[in-house]
Design a protein around this motif. Sequence first.
Motif, short mmCIF file in Angstrom:
data_model
loop_
_atom_site.label_atom_id
_atom_site.label_comp_id
_atom_site.label_asym_id
_atom_site.label_seq_id
_atom_site.Cartn_x
_atom_site.Cartn_y
_atom_site.Cartn_z
N ALA A 55 0.95 -1.22 0.11
CA ALA A 55 -0.03 0.10 0.09
C ALA A 55 0.83 1.36 -0.02
O ALA A 55 1.53 1.50 0.95
CB ALA A 55 -1.04 0.10 1.25
N SER A 56 0.84 2.04 -0.97
CA SER A 56 1.41 3.32 -1.11
C SER A 56 0.52 4.42 -1.73
O SER A 56 -0.50 4.21 -2.29
CB SER A 56 2.68 3.21 -1.97
OG SER A 56 2.22 2.92 -3.29
N HIS A 57 1.03 5.80 -1.40
CA HIS A 57 0.22 6.82 -1.83
C HIS A 57 1.26 7.92 -2.42
O HIS A 57 2.39 8.37 -1.53
CB HIS A 57 -0.66 7.56 -0.57
CG HIS A 57 -1.26 8.53 -1.01
ND1 HIS A 57 -1.63 9.55 -0.09
CD2 HIS A 57 -2.08 8.79 -1.70
CE1 HIS A 57 -2.13 10.51 -0.41
NE2 HIS A 57 -2.76 9.93 -1.65
N VAL A 58 0.95 8.25 -3.44
CA VAL A 58 2.08 9.38 -4.06
C VAL A 58 1.29 10.77 -4.54
O VAL A 58 0.17 10.48 -5.31
CB VAL A 58 2.78 8.80 -5.39
CG1 VAL A 58 3.70 9.85 -6.09
CG2 VAL A 58 3.60 7.59 -5.04
N ILE A 59 1.50 11.76 -4.15
CA ILE A 59 0.89 12.86 -4.66
C ILE A 59 2.03 13.96 -5.34
O ILE A 59 3.12 14.14 -4.80
CB ILE A 59 0.52 13.92 -3.22
CG1 ILE A 59 -0.64 13.10 -2.57
CG2 ILE A 59 -0.02 15.29 -3.61
CD1 ILE A 59 -0.90 13.55 -1.25
N GLN A 60 1.65 14.50 -6.37
CA GLN A 60 2.67 15.27 -7.31
C GLN A 60 2.01 16.62 -7.46
O GLN A 60 0.83 16.84 -7.75
CB GLN A 60 2.69 14.56 -8.88
CG GLN A 60 3.37 13.52 -8.57
CD GLN A 60 3.94 12.94 -10.06
OE1 GLN A 60 3.10 13.06 -11.01
NE2 GLN A 60 5.09 12.24 -9.94
N LEU A 61 2.72 17.72 -6.82
CA LEU A 61 2.42 18.97 -7.07
C LEU A 61 3.07 19.74 -8.33
O LEU A 61 4.27 19.70 -8.03
CB LEU A 61 2.54 19.71 -5.82
CG LEU A 61 1.99 19.10 -4.49
CD1 LEU A 61 2.68 19.76 -3.27
CD2 LEU A 61 0.29 19.26 -4.44
N PHE A 62 2.49 20.27 -9.27
CA PHE A 62 3.29 20.91 -10.45
C PHE A 62 3.47 22.18 -10.27
O PHE A 62 2.17 22.94 -9.88
CB PHE A 62 2.61 20.29 -11.76
CG PHE A 62 2.56 18.89 -11.95
CD1 PHE A 62 3.69 18.41 -12.83
CD2 PHE A 62 1.64 17.94 -11.47
CE1 PHE A 62 3.60 17.07 -12.94
CE2 PHE A 62 1.50 16.63 -11.64
CZ PHE A 62 2.88 16.05 -12.40
#
Length: 80
Positions: free
Chosen positions: A54-61
Amino acid sequence: SARLPPCSDQQSGAYIFRPNSSTPFFPGPARKPAMRVSRGPLVTEVAQTFSPWASHVIQLFRNASFVEVEWTAGPIPVET
């Protein structure tokens, strides 16, 4: 020919998870999620790892009015 009534109002492809208990549990040992923050000239990424499955990735551009979110789950161990 007569038209049959729909089976349900639920949209095709929409699934509902209905557990047989309201008590939450985590399959496997409880642990604090690992977190990694990567900053670049165009993207800042925050990655959290809750377990090997279980993993979670957030990308802010930079200068964007949106974020990208990715959840990865599975395969969930059934032996726990």
